[in-house]
Write a protein that holds these residues in place. Structure first.
Motif, mmCIF file in Angstrom:
data_model
loop_
_atom_site.group_PDB
_atom_site.id
_atom_site.type_symbol
_atom_site.label_atom_id
_atom_site.label_comp_id
_atom_site.label_asym_id
_atom_site.label_seq_id
_atom_site.Cartn_x
_atom_site.Cartn_y
_atom_site.Cartn_z
ATOM 1 N N ALA A 240 0.824 -1.203 0.000
ATOM 2 C CA ALA A 240 0.000 0.000 0.000
ATOM 3 C C ALA A 240 0.860 1.256 0.000
ATOM 4 C CB ALA A 240 -0.929 -0.002 1.211
ATOM 5 N N ARG A 241 1.957 1.238 0.759
ATOM 6 C CA ARG A 241 2.862 2.392 0.767
ATOM 7 C C ARG A 241 3.391 2.656 -0.640
ATOM 8 N NH1 ARG A 241 5.207 5.795 -0.705
ATOM 9 N NH2 ARG A 241 7.147 6.765 0.000
ATOM 10 N N ARG A 242 3.749 1.609 -1.356
ATOM 11 C CA ARG A 242 4.292 1.799 -2.702
ATOM 12 C C ARG A 242 3.226 2.253 -3.696
ATOM 13 N NH1 ARG A 242 7.433 -2.841 -0.927
ATOM 14 N NH2 ARG A 242 9.636 -2.237 -0.851
ATOM 15 N N GLN A 243 1.967 1.948 -3.405
ATOM 16 C CA GLN A 243 0.876 2.343 -4.292
ATOM 17 C C GLN A 243 0.233 3.656 -3.850
ATOM 18 O OE1 GLN A 243 -0.097 0.848 -7.214
ATOM 19 N NE2 GLN A 243 1.823 -0.237 -6.865
ATOM 20 N N LEU A 244 0.848 4.350 -2.908
ATOM 21 C CA LEU A 244 0.228 5.541 -2.366
ATOM 22 C C LEU A 244 0.054 6.629 -3.426
ATOM 23 C CD1 LEU A 244 0.913 6.850 1.177
ATOM 24 C CD2 LEU A 244 0.474 8.453 -0.658
ATOM 25 N N PHE A 245 1.061 6.835 -4.266
ATOM 26 C CA PHE A 245 0.929 7.889 -5.281
ATOM 27 C C PHE A 245 -0.181 7.592 -6.291
ATOM 28 C CE2 PHE A 245 2.025 9.682 -9.460
ATOM 29 C CZ PHE A 245 1.832 11.016 -9.159
ATOM 30 N N PRO A 246 -0.205 6.404 -6.928
ATOM 31 C CA PRO A 246 -1.324 6.161 -7.846
ATOM 32 C C PRO A 246 -2.688 6.204 -7.168
ATOM 33 C CG PRO A 246 0.035 4.182 -7.591
ATOM 34 C CD PRO A 246 0.768 5.314 -6.975
ATOM 35 N N ALA A 247 -2.773 5.795 -5.905
ATOM 36 C CA ALA A 247 -4.048 5.865 -5.192
ATOM 37 C C ALA A 247 -4.453 7.315 -4.951
ATOM 38 C CB ALA A 247 -3.960 5.121 -3.868
ATOM 39 N N PHE A 248 -3.493 8.168 -4.652
ATOM 40 C CA PHE A 248 -3.761 9.597 -4.454
ATOM 41 C C PHE A 248 -4.135 10.259 -5.780
ATOM 42 C CE2 PHE A 248 -2.446 14.037 -4.446
ATOM 43 C CZ PHE A 248 -2.950 14.514 -3.240
ATOM 44 N N ALA A 249 -3.401 9.909 -6.837
ATOM 45 C CA ALA A 249 -3.588 10.568 -8.134
ATOM 46 C C ALA A 249 -4.894 10.166 -8.808
ATOM 47 C CB ALA A 249 -2.397 10.247 -9.046
ATOM 48 N N GLY A 250 -5.312 8.915 -8.623
ATOM 49 C CA GLY A 250 -6.537 8.453 -9.263
ATOM 50 C C GLY A 250 -6.445 8.540 -10.781
ATOM 51 N N ASN A 251 -7.561 8.814 -11.428
ATOM 52 C CA ASN A 251 -7.598 8.874 -12.891
ATOM 53 C C ASN A 251 -7.160 10.219 -13.446
ATOM 54 O OD1 ASN A 251 -8.600 6.222 -13.080
ATOM 55 N ND2 ASN A 251 -10.705 6.934 -12.778
ATOM 56 N N THR A 252 -7.188 11.258 -12.625
ATOM 57 C CA THR A 252 -6.882 12.601 -13.129
ATOM 58 C C THR A 252 -5.413 12.974 -13.004
ATOM 59 O OG1 THR A 252 -7.461 13.541 -10.970
ATOM 60 C CG2 THR A 252 -9.207 13.428 -12.627
ATOM 61 N N GLY A 253 -4.657 12.268 -12.162
ATOM 62 C CA GLY A 253 -3.239 12.565 -12.007
ATOM 63 C C GLY A 253 -2.969 13.504 -10.845
ATOM 64 N N ALA A 254 -1.710 13.643 -10.500
ATOM 65 C CA ALA A 254 -1.294 14.519 -9.409
ATOM 66 C C ALA A 254 0.137 14.963 -9.658
ATOM 67 C CB ALA A 254 -1.398 13.797 -8.068
ATOM 68 N N VAL A 255 0.499 16.074 -9.069
ATOM 69 C CA VAL A 255 1.868 16.589 -9.150
ATOM 70 C C VAL A 255 2.660 16.036 -7.971
ATOM 71 C CG1 VAL A 255 3.314 18.656 -8.991
ATOM 72 C CG2 VAL A 255 1.230 18.681 -10.398
ATOM 73 N N MET A 256 3.850 15.499 -8.261
ATOM 74 C CA MET A 256 4.725 15.006 -7.191
ATOM 75 C C MET A 256 5.948 15.919 -7.072
ATOM 76 S SD MET A 256 6.840 11.427 -6.729
ATOM 77 C CE MET A 256 5.394 10.387 -6.559
ATOM 78 N N VAL A 257 6.169 16.396 -5.857
ATOM 79 C CA VAL A 257 7.302 17.261 -5.557
ATOM 80 C C VAL A 257 8.230 16.507 -4.615
ATOM 81 C CG1 VAL A 257 7.985 19.427 -4.473
ATOM 82 C CG2 VAL A 257 5.913 19.336 -5.846
#
Length: 452
Positions: A308-325
Protein backbone atom coordinates in the motif's frame (compact mmCIF):
# COMPACT_ATOMS: atom_id res chain seq x y z
CA UNK A 1 9.17 7.54 -40.35
CA UNK A 2 10.43 6.76 -43.85
CA UNK A 3 9.70 3.27 -45.09
CA UNK A 4 13.40 2.82 -45.82
CA UNK A 5 14.23 3.25 -42.12
CA UNK A 6 11.45 0.87 -41.11
CA UNK A 7 12.84 -1.78 -43.44
CA UNK A 8 16.31 -1.39 -41.97
CA UNK A 9 14.92 -1.72 -38.43
CA UNK A 10 12.98 -4.83 -39.42
CA UNK A 11 16.16 -6.29 -40.86
CA UNK A 12 17.90 -5.78 -37.51
CA UNK A 13 15.21 -7.02 -35.10
CA UNK A 14 12.72 -8.84 -37.34
CA UNK A 15 9.32 -7.59 -38.48
CA UNK A 16 7.54 -8.92 -35.37
CA UNK A 17 9.85 -6.89 -33.13
CA UNK A 18 9.35 -3.59 -34.98
CA UNK A 19 5.98 -2.11 -34.08
CA UNK A 20 4.35 0.85 -35.78
CA UNK A 21 0.77 0.36 -34.59
CA UNK A 22 -0.76 3.18 -32.55
CA UNK A 23 -1.65 1.00 -29.58
CA UNK A 24 1.96 0.02 -28.91
CA UNK A 25 3.32 3.49 -29.64
CA UNK A 26 0.85 5.09 -27.22
CA UNK A 27 1.94 2.68 -24.47
CA UNK A 28 5.41 4.22 -24.81
CA UNK A 29 4.31 7.86 -24.74
CA UNK A 30 4.15 10.31 -21.84
CA UNK A 31 1.24 12.45 -22.96
CA UNK A 32 -1.82 12.31 -25.17
CA UNK A 33 -0.18 14.48 -27.80
CA UNK A 34 3.15 12.71 -28.16
CA UNK A 35 4.20 9.24 -29.24
CA UNK A 36 7.24 7.62 -30.83
CA UNK A 37 7.17 6.83 -34.53
CA UNK A 38 8.15 3.23 -33.86
CA UNK A 39 8.95 0.85 -31.00
CA UNK A 40 11.56 -1.87 -31.45
CA UNK A 41 12.26 -4.89 -29.23
CA UNK A 42 15.90 -6.01 -29.59
CA UNK A 43 16.90 -9.41 -28.24
CA UNK A 44 20.63 -8.85 -27.69
CA UNK A 45 23.25 -6.13 -27.33
CA UNK A 46 24.40 -6.43 -30.92
CA UNK A 47 20.93 -5.54 -32.16
CA UNK A 48 20.88 -2.53 -29.82
CA UNK A 49 24.22 -1.40 -31.25
CA UNK A 50 22.98 -1.77 -34.84
CA UNK A 51 19.83 0.23 -34.03
CA UNK A 52 21.87 3.06 -32.51
CA UNK A 53 24.23 3.18 -35.48
CA UNK A 54 21.24 3.46 -37.79
CA UNK A 55 19.66 6.12 -35.61
CA UNK A 56 22.90 8.10 -35.69
CA UNK A 57 23.07 7.95 -39.46
CA UNK A 58 19.46 9.12 -39.75
CA UNK A 59 19.53 11.67 -36.92
CA UNK A 60 16.69 9.81 -35.22
CA UNK A 61 16.08 10.49 -31.49
CA UNK A 62 16.20 7.29 -29.42
CA UNK A 63 14.68 6.61 -25.98
CA UNK A 64 15.51 3.40 -24.04
CA UNK A 65 12.54 1.85 -22.22
CA UNK A 66 12.08 -0.88 -19.62
CA UNK A 67 8.72 -1.37 -17.91
CA UNK A 68 8.05 2.37 -18.01
CA UNK A 69 7.34 2.59 -14.26
CA UNK A 70 9.70 5.57 -13.76
CA UNK A 71 9.38 7.16 -17.20
CA UNK A 72 7.04 9.94 -16.09
CA UNK A 73 9.54 11.11 -13.48
CA UNK A 74 12.66 11.08 -15.63
CA UNK A 75 11.54 11.87 -19.18
CA UNK A 76 9.86 14.75 -20.91
CA UNK A 77 7.24 14.09 -23.57
CA UNK A 78 8.78 13.57 -27.01
CA UNK A 79 6.76 13.51 -30.21
CA UNK A 80 8.40 11.21 -32.73
CA UNK A 81 11.66 9.34 -32.55
CA UNK A 82 12.29 5.70 -31.74
CA UNK A 83 11.75 3.79 -28.48
CA UNK A 84 14.00 0.81 -27.78
CA UNK A 85 12.12 -1.52 -25.44
CA UNK A 86 14.55 -3.87 -23.65
CA UNK A 87 12.07 -6.26 -22.02
CA UNK A 88 12.94 -9.11 -24.39
CA UNK A 89 16.51 -9.00 -23.12
CA UNK A 90 15.52 -10.73 -19.89
CA UNK A 91 17.94 -13.57 -19.21
CA UNK A 92 20.05 -14.40 -16.17
CA UNK A 93 23.37 -14.95 -17.92
CA UNK A 94 25.34 -16.12 -14.90
CA UNK A 95 24.48 -16.79 -11.29
CA UNK A 96 27.49 -17.25 -8.98
CA UNK A 97 26.46 -18.33 -5.50
CA UNK A 98 29.99 -18.42 -4.04
CA UNK A 99 30.86 -14.92 -5.23
CA UNK A 100 27.29 -13.73 -4.52
CA UNK A 101 26.91 -12.12 -7.95
CA UNK A 102 24.45 -12.34 -10.82
CA UNK A 103 25.11 -11.19 -14.39
CA UNK A 104 21.77 -10.34 -15.98
CA UNK A 105 20.29 -8.66 -19.01
CA UNK A 106 18.78 -5.26 -18.37
CA UNK A 107 15.21 -6.15 -19.31
CA UNK A 108 14.65 -8.84 -16.69
CA UNK A 109 11.80 -7.91 -14.30
CA UNK A 110 13.13 -7.32 -10.79
CA UNK A 111 10.39 -9.44 -9.20
CA UNK A 112 11.27 -12.41 -11.41
CA UNK A 113 14.96 -12.06 -10.59
CA UNK A 114 14.32 -11.82 -6.85
CA UNK A 115 12.12 -14.93 -6.93
CA UNK A 116 14.90 -16.91 -8.59
CA UNK A 117 17.61 -15.61 -6.27
CA UNK A 118 15.61 -16.31 -3.10
CA UNK A 119 15.48 -20.01 -3.97
CA UNK A 120 19.22 -19.90 -3.23
CA UNK A 121 18.77 -17.69 -0.14
CA UNK A 122 20.17 -14.59 -1.85
CA UNK A 123 18.61 -11.35 -3.11
CA UNK A 124 19.49 -8.02 -4.71
CA UNK A 125 18.91 -5.36 -2.00
CA UNK A 126 17.01 -2.87 -4.14
CA UNK A 127 13.28 -2.28 -3.58
CA UNK A 128 11.88 0.51 -5.79
CA UNK A 129 8.26 1.62 -5.92
CA UNK A 130 7.25 -1.06 -8.45
CA UNK A 131 9.43 -4.00 -7.34
CA UNK A 132 7.49 -6.69 -9.21
CA UNK A 133 7.22 -5.11 -12.66
CA UNK A 134 10.18 -2.74 -12.99
CA UNK A 135 13.26 -3.96 -14.84
CA UNK A 136 16.77 -4.19 -13.44
CA UNK A 137 18.10 -1.89 -16.16
CA UNK A 138 15.38 0.65 -15.38
CA UNK A 139 16.26 0.61 -11.67
CA UNK A 140 19.90 1.28 -12.49
CA UNK A 141 19.25 3.94 -15.12
CA UNK A 142 16.82 5.78 -12.85
CA UNK A 143 18.78 5.27 -9.63
CA UNK A 144 15.61 3.85 -8.06
CA UNK A 145 16.35 2.42 -4.61
CA UNK A 146 13.10 2.67 -2.65
CA UNK A 147 12.46 2.92 1.11
CA UNK A 148 15.17 0.37 2.02
CA UNK A 149 17.83 2.81 0.79
CA UNK A 150 18.14 3.86 4.45
CA UNK A 151 19.53 0.46 5.45
CA UNK A 152 21.00 -0.92 2.23
CA UNK A 153 22.19 2.25 0.55
CA UNK A 154 21.81 3.49 -3.01
CA UNK A 155 21.30 1.14 -5.96
CA UNK A 156 24.76 2.16 -7.17
CA UNK A 157 26.29 0.37 -4.16
CA UNK A 158 24.94 -2.94 -5.45
CA UNK A 159 26.33 -2.87 -9.00
CA UNK A 160 29.77 -4.26 -9.79
CA UNK A 161 29.77 -3.68 -13.54
CA UNK A 162 27.73 -2.77 -16.61
CA UNK A 163 27.57 -3.42 -20.31
CA UNK A 164 26.50 -0.22 -22.08
CA UNK A 165 25.86 0.48 -25.75
CA UNK A 166 26.95 4.02 -26.54
CA UNK A 167 24.99 6.28 -28.93
CA UNK A 168 27.70 5.64 -31.53
CA UNK A 169 26.90 1.91 -31.49
CA UNK A 170 30.06 0.99 -29.60
CA UNK A 171 29.73 -1.54 -26.77
CA UNK A 172 31.69 -0.94 -23.57
CA UNK A 173 31.98 -2.92 -20.33
CA UNK A 174 32.71 -1.38 -16.97
CA UNK A 175 33.74 -2.96 -13.67
CA UNK A 176 33.64 -6.73 -13.24
CA UNK A 177 32.90 -9.46 -10.74
CA UNK A 178 35.35 -8.27 -8.10
CA UNK A 179 34.57 -5.53 -5.57
CA UNK A 180 37.85 -3.78 -6.36
CA UNK A 181 37.58 -3.21 -10.11
CA UNK A 182 38.21 0.48 -10.84
CA UNK A 183 41.57 1.54 -12.28
CA UNK A 184 40.32 4.62 -14.14
CA UNK A 185 37.18 6.68 -13.50
CA UNK A 186 34.33 4.88 -11.76
CA UNK A 187 32.37 4.56 -14.99
CA UNK A 188 29.89 2.05 -13.55
CA UNK A 189 28.47 4.48 -11.05
CA UNK A 190 28.82 7.43 -13.39
CA UNK A 191 26.56 5.79 -15.98
CA UNK A 192 24.09 4.49 -13.40
CA UNK A 193 21.43 7.12 -12.79
CA UNK A 194 22.01 8.84 -16.16
CA UNK A 195 18.44 8.05 -17.33
CA UNK A 196 19.57 6.77 -20.71
CA UNK A 197 21.09 10.11 -21.71
CA UNK A 198 24.62 8.73 -22.26
CA UNK A 199 23.94 5.19 -23.48
CA UNK A 200 21.77 2.12 -23.07
CA UNK A 201 22.48 -0.31 -20.23
CA UNK A 202 22.13 -3.82 -21.66
CA UNK A 203 23.70 -6.01 -18.96
CA UNK A 204 24.59 -5.62 -15.28
CA UNK A 205 26.79 -7.47 -12.80
CA UNK A 206 24.87 -7.33 -9.52
CA UNK A 207 26.22 -7.65 -6.01
CA UNK A 208 23.92 -9.89 -3.94
CA UNK A 209 23.28 -10.37 -0.23
CA UNK A 210 22.01 -13.30 1.86
CA UNK A 211 18.29 -13.22 2.64
CA UNK A 212 17.95 -11.94 6.23
CA UNK A 213 17.00 -14.45 8.91
CA UNK A 214 14.08 -12.32 10.08
CA UNK A 215 12.09 -9.36 8.76
CA UNK A 216 9.60 -7.40 10.86
CA UNK A 217 7.57 -4.23 10.30
CA UNK A 218 6.34 -1.93 13.05
CA UNK A 219 3.55 0.62 12.63
CA UNK A 220 2.85 3.52 14.97
CA UNK A 221 -0.04 5.99 14.86
CA UNK A 222 -0.06 9.48 16.40
CA UNK A 223 -2.73 12.15 16.71
CA UNK A 224 -0.29 14.94 15.92
CA UNK A 225 2.33 15.18 13.17
CA UNK A 226 4.82 16.61 15.68
CA UNK A 227 4.54 13.44 17.79
CA UNK A 228 5.17 11.25 14.74
CA UNK A 229 8.25 13.28 13.82
CA UNK A 230 9.64 12.91 17.34
CA UNK A 231 9.08 9.15 17.30
CA UNK A 232 10.67 8.79 13.87
CA UNK A 233 13.74 10.69 15.05
CA UNK A 234 14.18 8.39 18.06
CA UNK A 235 13.72 5.26 15.93
CA UNK A 236 16.19 6.49 13.32
CA UNK A 237 18.87 7.45 15.83
CA UNK A 238 18.51 4.56 18.28
CA UNK A 239 17.59 1.47 16.26
CA UNK A 240 19.15 1.75 12.76
CA UNK A 241 16.11 0.48 10.82
CA UNK A 242 16.09 -0.81 7.26
CA UNK A 243 13.23 1.50 6.19
CA UNK A 244 11.59 4.40 8.00
CA UNK A 245 8.57 6.17 6.50
CA UNK A 246 6.72 9.12 8.01
CA UNK A 247 3.21 9.83 6.70
CA UNK A 248 1.00 12.80 7.55
CA UNK A 249 -2.70 12.28 8.24
CA UNK A 250 -3.67 12.88 4.60
CA UNK A 251 -1.23 10.23 3.42
CA UNK A 252 -2.51 7.83 6.05
CA UNK A 253 -6.04 8.27 4.73
CA UNK A 254 -4.87 7.35 1.24
CA UNK A 255 -3.34 4.06 2.45
CA UNK A 256 -6.82 2.58 2.82
CA UNK A 257 -7.53 3.32 -0.86
CA UNK A 258 -4.20 1.70 -1.67
CA UNK A 259 -5.27 -1.56 -0.04
CA UNK A 260 -4.26 -1.39 3.64
CA UNK A 261 -6.33 -0.12 6.53
CA UNK A 262 -4.01 1.08 9.30
CA UNK A 263 -5.09 1.13 12.92
CA UNK A 264 -5.65 4.54 14.43
CA UNK A 265 -6.05 7.99 12.87
CA UNK A 266 -3.64 10.84 12.40
CA UNK A 267 -0.01 10.72 11.29
CA UNK A 268 1.87 7.45 11.09
CA UNK A 269 5.34 5.91 11.13
CA UNK A 270 6.07 2.71 9.20
CA UNK A 271 9.41 1.10 10.02
CA UNK A 272 11.03 -2.17 9.00
CA UNK A 273 13.92 -4.21 10.41
CA UNK A 274 15.84 -7.11 8.91
CA UNK A 275 18.81 -9.19 9.96
CA UNK A 276 19.58 -11.92 12.45
CA UNK A 277 16.62 -12.92 14.63
CA UNK A 278 18.19 -11.74 17.89
CA UNK A 279 19.12 -8.39 16.36
CA UNK A 280 15.64 -7.74 14.96
CA UNK A 281 13.94 -8.83 18.20
CA UNK A 282 16.12 -6.40 20.17
CA UNK A 283 15.29 -3.52 17.82
CA UNK A 284 11.56 -4.24 17.90
CA UNK A 285 11.54 -4.63 21.70
CA UNK A 286 13.13 -1.21 22.02
CA UNK A 287 10.38 0.38 19.92
CA UNK A 288 7.64 -1.42 21.87
CA UNK A 289 9.06 -0.15 25.17
CA UNK A 290 9.30 3.41 23.88
CA UNK A 291 5.85 3.47 22.24
CA UNK A 292 3.09 1.44 23.85
CA UNK A 293 0.82 1.60 20.83
CA UNK A 294 3.26 -0.06 18.42
CA UNK A 295 1.69 -2.66 16.10
CA UNK A 296 3.92 -5.54 14.97
CA UNK A 297 3.36 -6.66 11.38
CA UNK A 298 4.84 -9.85 9.94
CA UNK A 299 4.21 -12.07 6.96
CA UNK A 300 1.26 -11.07 4.77
CA UNK A 301 0.31 -8.17 7.04
CA UNK A 302 3.72 -6.56 6.52
CA UNK A 303 3.60 -7.26 2.78
CA UNK A 304 0.17 -5.59 2.55
CA UNK A 305 1.37 -2.51 4.43
CA UNK A 306 4.42 -1.96 2.23
CA UNK A 307 2.46 -2.73 -0.93
CA UNK A 308 0.00 0.00 0.00
CA UNK A 309 2.86 2.39 0.77
CA UNK A 310 4.29 1.80 -2.70
CA UNK A 311 0.88 2.34 -4.29
CA UNK A 312 0.23 5.54 -2.37
CA UNK A 313 0.93 7.89 -5.28
CA UNK A 314 -1.32 6.16 -7.85
CA UNK A 315 -4.05 5.86 -5.19
CA UNK A 316 -3.76 9.60 -4.45
CA UNK A 317 -3.59 10.57 -8.13
CA UNK A 318 -6.54 8.45 -9.26
CA UNK A 319 -7.60 8.87 -12.89
CA UNK A 320 -6.88 12.60 -13.13
CA UNK A 321 -3.24 12.57 -12.01
CA UNK A 322 -1.29 14.52 -9.41
CA UNK A 323 1.87 16.59 -9.15
CA UNK A 324 4.73 15.01 -7.19
CA UNK A 325 7.30 17.26 -5.56
CA UNK A 326 10.51 15.91 -3.98
CA UNK A 327 12.60 17.73 -1.41
CA UNK A 328 15.85 16.80 0.30
CA UNK A 329 17.15 18.62 3.36
CA UNK A 330 19.80 17.87 6.00
CA UNK A 331 18.44 15.52 8.65
CA UNK A 332 18.83 18.20 11.32
CA UNK A 333 16.48 20.47 9.32
CA UNK A 334 13.95 17.78 8.49
CA UNK A 335 11.53 18.44 11.36
CA UNK A 336 11.39 22.15 10.56
CA UNK A 337 10.88 21.52 6.86
CA UNK A 338 8.08 18.99 7.35
CA UNK A 339 6.31 21.13 9.95
CA UNK A 340 6.50 24.36 7.97
CA UNK A 341 5.71 22.65 4.67
CA UNK A 342 2.55 21.16 6.17
CA UNK A 343 1.57 24.61 7.46
CA UNK A 344 2.12 26.19 4.03
CA UNK A 345 0.12 23.43 2.34
CA UNK A 346 -2.76 23.95 4.77
CA UNK A 347 -2.73 27.70 4.10
CA UNK A 348 -2.75 27.10 0.35
CA UNK A 349 -5.95 25.04 0.63
CA UNK A 350 -4.56 22.70 -2.02
CA UNK A 351 -5.32 19.01 -1.61
CA UNK A 352 -2.05 17.38 -0.60
CA UNK A 353 -0.29 14.56 1.21
CA UNK A 354 3.22 14.45 2.67
CA UNK A 355 5.42 11.35 2.93
CA UNK A 356 9.02 11.23 4.05
CA UNK A 357 11.83 8.68 3.71
CA UNK A 358 12.61 10.03 7.13
CA UNK A 359 16.04 8.59 7.76
CA UNK A 360 17.38 10.05 4.51
CA UNK A 361 15.96 13.56 4.86
CA UNK A 362 13.87 12.99 1.73
CA UNK A 363 10.27 14.22 1.44
CA UNK A 364 7.61 13.60 -1.22
CA UNK A 365 4.72 16.06 -1.42
CA UNK A 366 1.71 15.07 -3.52
CA UNK A 367 -0.52 17.84 -4.84
CA UNK A 368 -4.06 17.26 -6.04
CA UNK A 369 -3.57 18.77 -9.49
CA UNK A 370 -3.08 17.10 -12.85
CA UNK A 371 0.50 17.62 -14.16
CA UNK A 372 -0.83 19.56 -17.15
CA UNK A 373 -2.39 22.08 -14.72
CA UNK A 374 0.88 22.64 -12.89
CA UNK A 375 0.57 26.42 -13.23
CA UNK A 376 -2.24 26.31 -10.66
CA UNK A 377 0.07 24.95 -7.94
CA UNK A 378 3.29 26.62 -9.01
CA UNK A 379 2.95 29.27 -6.32
CA UNK A 380 2.93 26.82 -3.42
CA UNK A 381 5.70 24.79 -5.07
CA UNK A 382 7.92 27.88 -5.27
CA UNK A 383 7.20 28.63 -1.61
CA UNK A 384 8.24 25.10 -0.64
CA UNK A 385 11.34 25.32 -2.84
CA UNK A 386 12.46 28.49 -1.08
CA UNK A 387 11.86 26.83 2.28
CA UNK A 388 14.03 23.84 1.32
CA UNK A 389 16.80 26.07 -0.04
CA UNK A 390 16.84 28.23 3.09
CA UNK A 391 17.32 25.09 5.16
CA UNK A 392 20.29 23.94 3.06
CA UNK A 393 18.40 21.56 0.78
CA UNK A 394 16.68 21.49 -2.59
CA UNK A 395 13.28 20.81 -4.10
CA UNK A 396 12.32 19.66 -7.60
CA UNK A 397 9.10 18.73 -9.37
CA UNK A 398 9.20 15.08 -10.42
CA UNK A 399 6.47 14.61 -12.99
CA UNK A 400 5.90 17.84 -14.91
CA UNK A 401 7.86 19.35 -17.77
CA UNK A 402 8.91 22.45 -15.84
CA UNK A 403 12.65 22.16 -15.19
CA UNK A 404 13.22 25.66 -13.82
CA UNK A 405 13.80 24.52 -10.23
CA UNK A 406 16.25 21.83 -11.35
CA UNK A 407 18.18 24.27 -13.51
CA UNK A 408 18.27 26.83 -10.70
CA UNK A 409 19.73 24.28 -8.31
CA UNK A 410 22.37 23.08 -10.77
CA UNK A 411 23.43 26.62 -11.68
CA UNK A 412 23.76 27.48 -8.00
CA UNK A 413 26.67 25.03 -7.80
CA UNK A 414 28.60 27.15 -10.30
CA UNK A 415 27.73 28.21 -13.83
CA UNK A 416 30.76 26.35 -15.19
CA UNK A 417 28.99 23.08 -14.43
CA UNK A 418 26.44 23.74 -17.19
CA UNK A 419 29.20 23.92 -19.78
CA UNK A 420 30.86 20.85 -18.30
CA UNK A 421 27.63 18.83 -18.53
CA UNK A 422 27.20 19.91 -22.14
CA UNK A 423 30.71 18.73 -22.99
CA UNK A 424 30.15 15.37 -21.29
CA UNK A 425 26.92 14.86 -23.22
CA UNK A 426 28.59 15.79 -26.52
CA UNK A 427 31.51 13.43 -25.86
CA UNK A 428 29.20 10.45 -25.32
CA UNK A 429 26.57 11.46 -27.85
CA UNK A 430 28.12 13.61 -30.61
CA UNK A 431 24.98 13.53 -32.75
CA UNK A 432 22.61 14.26 -29.89
CA UNK A 433 20.26 11.33 -30.54
CA UNK A 434 20.30 9.66 -27.12
CA UNK A 435 17.25 10.34 -24.94
CA UNK A 436 17.01 14.04 -25.79
CA UNK A 437 13.96 14.11 -23.51
CA UNK A 438 15.84 12.86 -20.44
CA UNK A 439 15.36 15.40 -17.64
CA UNK A 440 18.80 14.68 -16.25
CA UNK A 441 20.41 16.74 -19.03
CA UNK A 442 17.48 18.41 -20.83
CA UNK A 443 18.07 21.68 -19.01
CA UNK A 444 21.54 22.04 -20.54
CA UNK A 445 20.73 20.99 -24.11
CA UNK A 446 19.32 23.20 -26.83
CA UNK A 447 17.20 20.53 -28.45
CA UNK A 448 13.75 22.10 -28.83
CA UNK A 449 12.12 18.69 -28.54
CA UNK A 450 13.54 18.22 -25.07
CA UNK A 451 13.36 21.58 -23.36
CA UNK A 452 9.95 22.47 -21.98
Amino acid sequence: MRQEIVQKLEKIVGSDNCRLDAEVRNLHSLSKNSAPEAVVYPEDSRQVADILRLAGEEGLPVVPWGAGTMAGRGLLSLNGGLVINLTRMNKIIEYDYENMTAYVEAGIPLGELQKTLRTHNLFWPVEPVEPDTCTVGGCIAAGASGPSKLGYGDVKFHILGLEVVLPTGEIIRTGGKTVKNVQDYDNTRFLAGSWGSLGIITKAMLKLRPVPEKETTVFLSFKQLKEAIGAARIIRNETLPLSLELLDDNAMAVLARAGWQPSGKGAGVLVSYSGFREQVDTQVDYVKKQFSGASILEGEKAVAAWRARRQLFPAFAGNTGAVMVSAAVPFTALEEFITRAREELDRSRKGSALISHFGNGHVHILLDAAPETYAGVQGIVNTLASLAENLGGLLVVDNTEDLSLTRRWVEARGKAIMELLSRIKAAFDPKGIMAPNSKVLAYVTNNSRAVS
